[in-house]
Structure formats: C-alpha cells, structure tokens
Design a protein around this motif. Structure first.
Motif, PDB file in Angstrom:
ATOM      1  N   HIS A 190       0.841  -1.209   0.000  1.00  0.00           N
ATOM      2  CA  HIS A 190       0.000   0.000   0.000  1.00  0.00           C
ATOM      3  C   HIS A 190       0.873   1.255   0.000  1.00  0.00           C
ATOM      4  CE1 HIS A 190      -3.690   2.283   0.908  1.00  0.00           C
ATOM      5  NE2 HIS A 190      -2.947   2.990   1.745  1.00  0.00           N
ATOM      6  N   LEU A 191       1.941   1.242   0.784  1.00  0.00           N
ATOM      7  CA  LEU A 191       2.859   2.378   0.834  1.00  0.00           C
ATOM      8  C   LEU A 191       3.579   2.553  -0.500  1.00  0.00           C
ATOM      9  CD1 LEU A 191       4.512   1.821   4.345  1.00  0.00           C
ATOM     10  CD2 LEU A 191       2.734   3.478   3.763  1.00  0.00           C
ATOM     11  N   HIS A 192       4.152   1.455  -1.015  1.00  0.00           N
ATOM     12  CA  HIS A 192       4.937   1.534  -2.254  1.00  0.00           C
ATOM     13  C   HIS A 192       4.070   1.961  -3.438  1.00  0.00           C
ATOM     14  CE1 HIS A 192       8.448  -1.211  -0.748  1.00  0.00           C
ATOM     15  NE2 HIS A 192       8.226  -0.158   0.013  1.00  0.00           N
ATOM     16  N   ASP A 193       2.822   1.521  -3.455  1.00  0.00           N
ATOM     17  CA  ASP A 193       1.916   1.930  -4.531  1.00  0.00           C
ATOM     18  C   ASP A 193       1.647   3.428  -4.497  1.00  0.00           C
ATOM     19  OD1 ASP A 193       1.729  -0.654  -5.425  1.00  0.00           O
ATOM     20  OD2 ASP A 193      -0.260  -1.049  -4.554  1.00  0.00           O
ATOM     21  N   ARG A 194       1.891   4.034  -3.347  1.00  0.00           N
ATOM     22  CA  ARG A 194       1.687   5.481  -3.188  1.00  0.00           C
ATOM     23  C   ARG A 194       3.007   6.236  -3.088  1.00  0.00           C
ATOM     24  NH1 ARG A 194      -2.066   2.472  -2.127  1.00  0.00           N
ATOM     25  NH2 ARG A 194      -4.273   3.045  -2.294  1.00  0.00           N
ATOM     26  N   SER A 195       4.055   5.587  -3.572  1.00  0.00           N
ATOM     27  CA  SER A 195       5.399   6.181  -3.643  1.00  0.00           C
ATOM     28  C   SER A 195       5.954   6.556  -2.277  1.00  0.00           C
ATOM     29  CB  SER A 195       5.380   7.423  -4.556  1.00  0.00           C
ATOM     30  OG  SER A 195       4.945   7.077  -5.849  1.00  0.00           O
ATOM     31  N   ILE A 196       5.609   5.777  -1.261  1.00  0.00           N
ATOM     32  CA  ILE A 196       6.124   6.009   0.086  1.00  0.00           C
ATOM     33  C   ILE A 196       6.958   4.810   0.514  1.00  0.00           C
ATOM     34  CG2 ILE A 196       5.504   6.316   2.521  1.00  0.00           C
ATOM     35  CD1 ILE A 196       2.882   7.632   1.505  1.00  0.00           C
ATOM     36  N   VAL A 197       8.140   5.054   1.056  1.00  0.00           N
ATOM     37  CA  VAL A 197       8.949   3.982   1.639  1.00  0.00           C
ATOM     38  C   VAL A 197       9.026   4.228   3.142  1.00  0.00           C
ATOM     39  CG1 VAL A 197      10.285   3.401  -0.407  1.00  0.00           C
ATOM     40  CG2 VAL A 197      11.084   5.236   1.070  1.00  0.00           C
ATOM     41  N   HIS A 198       8.996   3.140   3.893  1.00  0.00           N
ATOM     42  CA  HIS A 198       8.940   3.230   5.351  1.00  0.00           C
ATOM     43  C   HIS A 198      10.312   3.485   5.965  1.00  0.00           C
ATOM     44  CE1 HIS A 198       8.432   1.975   9.554  1.00  0.00           C
ATOM     45  NE2 HIS A 198       7.143   2.186   9.399  1.00  0.00           N
ATOM     46  N   ARG A 199      11.297   2.683   5.609  1.00  0.00           N
ATOM     47  CA  ARG A 199      12.703   2.780   5.998  1.00  0.00           C
ATOM     48  C   ARG A 199      12.996   2.470   7.475  1.00  0.00           C
ATOM     49  NH1 ARG A 199      15.627   8.021   3.539  1.00  0.00           N
ATOM     50  NH2 ARG A 199      14.111   9.120   4.819  1.00  0.00           N
ATOM     51  N   GLU A 244      23.201  -2.013   0.966  1.00  0.00           N
ATOM     52  CA  GLU A 244      23.496  -0.757   0.267  1.00  0.00           C
ATOM     53  C   GLU A 244      23.581   0.430   1.216  1.00  0.00           C
ATOM     54  OE1 GLU A 244      19.155  -1.913  -0.924  1.00  0.00           O
ATOM     55  OE2 GLU A 244      21.054  -2.914  -0.471  1.00  0.00           O
ATOM     56  N   LEU A 245      22.943   0.337   2.387  1.00  0.00           N
ATOM     57  CA  LEU A 245      23.019   1.431   3.344  1.00  0.00           C
ATOM     58  C   LEU A 245      24.402   1.541   3.988  1.00  0.00           C
ATOM     59  CD1 LEU A 245      19.568   1.030   5.165  1.00  0.00           C
ATOM     60  CD2 LEU A 245      20.206   2.768   3.503  1.00  0.00           C
ATOM     61  N   PHE A 246      25.153   0.452   3.989  1.00  0.00           N
ATOM     62  CA  PHE A 246      26.490   0.447   4.593  1.00  0.00           C
ATOM     63  C   PHE A 246      27.589   0.820   3.589  1.00  0.00           C
ATOM     64  CE2 PHE A 246      24.068  -2.357   7.390  1.00  0.00           C
ATOM     65  CZ  PHE A 246      24.474  -1.930   8.642  1.00  0.00           C
ATOM     66  N   LEU A 247      27.231   1.064   2.342  1.00  0.00           N
ATOM     67  CA  LEU A 247      28.231   1.310   1.298  1.00  0.00           C
ATOM     68  C   LEU A 247      28.433   2.785   1.006  1.00  0.00           C
ATOM     69  CD1 LEU A 247      27.260  -1.568  -1.182  1.00  0.00           C
ATOM     70  CD2 LEU A 247      29.150  -1.516   0.473  1.00  0.00           C
ATOM     71  N   ASP A 248      27.779   3.642   1.792  1.00  0.00           N
ATOM     72  CA  ASP A 248      27.903   5.097   1.594  1.00  0.00           C
ATOM     73  C   ASP A 248      27.579   5.501   0.164  1.00  0.00           C
ATOM     74  OD1 ASP A 248      28.704   5.481   4.242  1.00  0.00           O
ATOM     75  OD2 ASP A 248      30.787   5.003   3.755  1.00  0.00           O
ATOM     76  N   GLN A 249      26.577   4.847  -0.378  1.00  0.00           N
ATOM     77  CA  GLN A 249      26.135   5.158  -1.729  1.00  0.00           C
ATOM     78  C   GLN A 249      24.668   5.555  -1.699  1.00  0.00           C
ATOM     79  OE1 GLN A 249      26.821   1.600  -3.972  1.00  0.00           O
ATOM     80  NE2 GLN A 249      29.056   1.785  -3.948  1.00  0.00           N
ATOM     81  N   ARG A 250      24.235   6.232  -2.743  1.00  0.00           N
ATOM     82  CA  ARG A 250      22.817   6.543  -2.871  1.00  0.00           C
ATOM     83  C   ARG A 250      22.062   5.252  -3.178  1.00  0.00           C
ATOM     84  NH1 ARG A 250      21.556  11.896  -3.702  1.00  0.00           N
ATOM     85  NH2 ARG A 250      19.910  11.449  -5.225  1.00  0.00           N
ATOM     86  N   TYR A 251      20.850   5.112  -2.658  1.00  0.00           N
ATOM     87  CA  TYR A 251      20.125   3.852  -2.792  1.00  0.00           C
ATOM     88  C   TYR A 251      18.668   4.097  -3.167  1.00  0.00           C
ATOM     89  CZ  TYR A 251      18.432   5.138   1.874  1.00  0.00           C
ATOM     90  OH  TYR A 251      17.863   5.801   2.940  1.00  0.00           O
ATOM     91  N   VAL A 252      18.037   3.072  -3.704  1.00  0.00           N
ATOM     92  CA  VAL A 252      16.610   3.113  -4.030  1.00  0.00           C
ATOM     93  C   VAL A 252      15.833   2.640  -2.812  1.00  0.00           C
ATOM     94  CG1 VAL A 252      14.813   2.264  -5.584  1.00  0.00           C
ATOM     95  CG2 VAL A 252      17.129   2.674  -6.458  1.00  0.00           C
ATOM     96  N   GLY A 253      14.710   3.293  -2.507  1.00  0.00           N
ATOM     97  CA  GLY A 253      14.011   3.051  -1.256  1.00  0.00           C
ATOM     98  C   GLY A 253      13.263   1.734  -1.138  1.00  0.00           C
ATOM     99  N   ARG A 254      12.534   1.353  -2.159  1.00  0.00           N
ATOM    100  CA  ARG A 254      11.665   0.182  -2.042  1.00  0.00           C
ATOM    101  C   ARG A 254      12.417  -1.110  -1.703  1.00  0.00           C
ATOM    102  NH1 ARG A 254       9.430   3.650  -5.568  1.00  0.00           N
ATOM    103  NH2 ARG A 254       7.161   3.978  -5.567  1.00  0.00           N
ATOM    104  N   PRO A 255      13.545  -1.421  -2.355  1.00  0.00           N
ATOM    105  CA  PRO A 255      14.279  -2.645  -2.000  1.00  0.00           C
ATOM    106  C   PRO A 255      14.761  -2.668  -0.551  1.00  0.00           C
ATOM    107  CG  PRO A 255      15.006  -1.831  -4.130  1.00  0.00           C
ATOM    108  CD  PRO A 255      14.153  -0.764  -3.535  1.00  0.00           C
ATOM    109  N   VAL A 256      14.975  -1.508   0.046  1.00  0.00           N
ATOM    110  CA  VAL A 256      15.391  -1.431   1.450  1.00  0.00           C
ATOM    111  C   VAL A 256      14.279  -1.959   2.356  1.00  0.00           C
ATOM    112  CG1 VAL A 256      15.886   0.195   3.322  1.00  0.00           C
ATOM    113  CG2 VAL A 256      17.062   0.422   1.124  1.00  0.00           C
ATOM    114  N   ASP A 257      13.025  -1.604   2.037  1.00  0.00           N
ATOM    115  CA  ASP A 257      11.887  -2.116   2.809  1.00  0.00           C
ATOM    116  C   ASP A 257      11.756  -3.627   2.670  1.00  0.00           C
ATOM    117  OD1 ASP A 257      11.163   0.326   3.844  1.00  0.00           O
ATOM    118  OD2 ASP A 257       9.485   0.667   2.466  1.00  0.00           O
ATOM    119  N   VAL A 258      11.988  -4.142   1.464  1.00  0.00           N
ATOM    120  CA  VAL A 258      11.888  -5.590   1.238  1.00  0.00           C
ATOM    121  C   VAL A 258      12.947  -6.321   2.050  1.00  0.00           C
ATOM    122  CG1 VAL A 258      12.099  -7.439  -0.470  1.00  0.00           C
ATOM    123  CG2 VAL A 258      10.840  -5.340  -1.048  1.00  0.00           C
TER     124      VAL A 258
END
Length: 432
Positions: A190-199, A244-258
C-alpha cells in the motif's frame, strides 16, 4: 405582559423577557438540564447540553479536568493512563477518549528535546499518516500541540509490539507467522503503490490487536519518492539495514523495505536474527557478506522466500508484489486481500465527505452517532479541512474506525488452531 423565563443548564444562563422571582418555579428534567419555568402549564423548552459541549466546557472550567491537565493526566478530550513505550525523544501512553470511551495510544514528544532533524521527521510522519489509510497501518486520529509538547493520538493495538511477543514467547509456527507477515506485506505494498517507503521496518514497529490483526507503525523515517529516485540518508535499525546502506552510496528506497521485511520474517520464524555482530563493524561485515544459515526444520518455500528477499543485490531482490505471489505466502496474502476488501467491509474515510453523493453507509452511521454526541454536519463541514488538528475530526475518525472494526470482526472467520512446537528463547543481535 410576557414573563421573563430563565433557562439553567450546567454552564449557561439564558435570559428572555422580565418576570418577577415569585412566579418562577424550578423543575429538574434530567442530570444535564435544569429549567426555571413560568408555571407547570407553561414550561419553557429545556436547553440540552450535548456530550460534546459539556466536554468542551469541562476543559475550560471543571476543576478536576484542569487539575489533571496541569499534572499531565489529561490532554484535550483524552484521559492519560499507563505507559506503553519509550523512545529517545518520546513516550507512548494509553489514552481514553472522553466522548466515545475508545482506547487510544498517545505519542508524547517534548519540544525542548527535539532537534531540527527530529522536528522535520515529526512533520513528515504526520504528513504521511494523514495520507495513508489501510487496515494494517496504524491510524492517526489527532495531533495536539501545546507550548511544550506534541501529542499524536493514534489507534491502539491491544496485544502490543510484535517484538515483545517474540522475545517472551519465542519463534512462531510458520502458519501463525504467515498470517501476520501477509498483513505487513500488504501494508508495505500500500505504501509503495503510493510512492512512500517506510525505511524503519522492524519488530518493534509492528503492533498486534487482540484479534491477531497486524499493524505497521512509526513513520518517522518514511519518505515520499519517485520510483527511481535515489536516497542517501542511513535510516532505521542497523540489524535490519540493507547492504546498500552500509556502502555510503545513494540507494533506491523500495528494495530497502523488502530487505527489512526479510530480516523480520527470519526473526519471526527462528527467534534469532539472520545477521549478528558484537560491534557495528562486525554487524556491517555480516550483512555485506549476505550469508545466512537457515535451520534444518525450516520448510523449503519459506527458506526460498527469505533468501530471495535477503539478496545483497538490490536490483535482484524480490519486489513487494513478487513477495505476495511467492509460494509460501500467496495463499495467506490472497485471504488477507479479501479480508481487506473495502467493497465488503467499508472504506476508511479520514475526512468527512463534503458531498452527500460520496457518503458511504459507514460514514452515514458515523454521522448519526456524532449527532447523538452533539457534533452536527455543519460542525463537520467547518472542521473537515483542519484534519488531525481538530478534535471534531478526531472524534469522527474514531467513530468510523470503530464501525469498520466491528464490521470486520463480524466477517472474520475463526482461525484453525495448530499444534505449535516448543518455544525457543529468542537470540538477538547486540546492536539495536
């Protein structure tokens, strides 16, 4: 010459024309209304004090209410009770809504302790919760601001945190975990369908009702993003953080929630974390390696799902819709989808409808209940744009929420009992 009639209520004195005192006769109609009448044959119409009006007046004049407010036992229309939890900047207490007697959870934040970053997170949390409405997401009823504090009044989950359940009872049987996890995945979809990531998905931010309904909460780190937008802030709890959060790189949000959901699923079914470390450095190394050891008793469909969700490559990681269609989860997610069917159980309407054409049967029943409390359509129309900043809209939301819960409860089938294996004590990472 017409007489002077005086109408007494608990708070108001209404004068009409003159009348001498010796002709007045006092009668008591009920506990809420007292009328002074000209004669038994010519009684004045009593002025009713509604439950809402009485509560507002008590806030301003009642000694007990004022005393409770001064010592932190009351805020607005809510009586505060025991503590439910505590964070770095906040504490959560149980509250009881004066008009509906509904139990709520109230998150209290001290303004003096909030950094600029924390204030920004709070603003984002309120904004996100105002925009999302789902059976498996904690609902926001009201936001109250005083000189020193913010109060977020939210839906109360009677069974408490999933985290506490796991550390006290141990791992879940797969059938029980499947029912809860399916609800969480639907909430994240529901969040991802509305372009929201929880994180910040973790067991501490999942709440359970007494009927086994799972609720995702705490949206302080949530953010609205486009599908390919890159983020750079390290958010959430390290044991649940994606590589990806530990690599000091920019990341895409949705895969982080998964990824976080994959860690949570492992914890739910094994009572331990997939990646362990006594220090941040060792935890980081464990997560970056991506190596997990699944117990021999874990079923193959569950193991396949966990491994696919904990893929160190964010582009190869399962998407949330693929998680729902996985062999292990698809049957439970299909059931939960039917259970969340708004066409059957009714729509959550966070704001009163402005058009009579859009009013659902749930809202119609809610409006009738509100009329009985003294909240009219005119008042709803006036306060509607204020959203969570209005105690009238908050009362409306609480009544709608209660009606939806009652309808779903009537339509919820009895779940089959299962023979659960012996519980094992949970084993958690030292980094929290």
């Amino acid at each position: 010459m017409p007489g002077k009639i005086i109408v007494w209520t608990s708070n108001y004195l209404i004068y009409t024309n003159r009348f001498s005192k010796q002709h007045l006769k006092r009668t008591r109609d009920d506990d809420k209304t007292m009328t002074l009448c000209e004669s038994p044959d010519e009684k004045a119409s009593p002025v009713k004090v509604t439950a809402y009006r009485k509560a507002i007046d008590n806030l301003e004049n009642d000694r007990k209410w004022l005393s409770d407010s001064a010592i932190g036992k009351r805020i607005g229309l809510y009586k505060l009770s025991g503590e439910l939890g505590k964070g770095n900047f906040s504490q959560v207490k149980t509250g009881f809504h004066e008009l509906t007697k509904e139990r709520v959870a109230i998150k209290i934040l001290d303004k003096t302790k909030l950094t600029a970053k924390a204030k920004k997170m709070l603003s984002r949390e309120i904004s996100v919760m105002e925009s999302i409405h789902h059976q498996n997401i904690i609902r926001l009823f009201e936001v109250i601001e005083t000189y020193t504090k913010y109060y977020l009044v939210m839906e109360h989950a009677a069974a408490g945190e999933l985290f506490k359940k796991l550390i006290t009872e141990g791992k879940m049987h797969e059938s029980e975990a499947k029912t809860i996890f399916a609800q969480l995945v639907l909430a994240v979809q529901h969040l991802h369908d509305r372009s929201i990531v929880h994180r910040d998905i973790k067991a501490e931010n999942v709440f359970l009702s007494s009927r086994g309904v799972a609720k995702l909460g705490d949206f302080g780190f949530s953010i609205k993003v486009s599908s390919d937008e890159k983020l750079e802030t390290f958010c959430g709890s390290p044991p649940y953080a994606a590589p990806e959060l530990f690599l000091d790189q920019r990341y895409v949000g949705r895969p982080v929630d998964v990824w976080s959901l994959g860690v949570l699923l492992f914890f739910m079914t094994t009572a331990t974390m997939p990646f362990l470390g006594e220090s941040m450095a060792s935890l980081r190394q464990s997560i970056l390696s991506g190596k997990i050891i699944t117990p021999t008793w874990m079923t193959q469909p569950l193991e396949n799902l966990i491994v696919s969700m904990l893929n160190t490559s964010s582009s190869d990681r399962l998407r949330i819709d693929q998680v729902l269609k996985s062999e292990w989860l698809k049957e439970a997610s299909a059931y939960q989808n039917r259970f969340n069917n708004n066409a059957v159980y009714g729509h959550w309407c966070a704001f009163p409808s402005t058009s009579s054409v859009d009013v659902t049967d749930i809202e119609l029943n809610a409006r009738r209940a509100l009329e009985a409390l003294g909240i009219s359509k005119v008042m709803l129309d006036e306060h509607g744009p204020r959203g969570s900043r209005s105690n009238i809209v908050a009362t409306y939301r609480i009544v709608v929420h209660r009606l939806l819960q009652q309808r779903r409860l009537m339509g919820q089938p009895t779940t089959m009992s299962v023979n659960k294996p012996k519980k094992t004590k949970s084993r958690l990472c030292a980094i929290t």
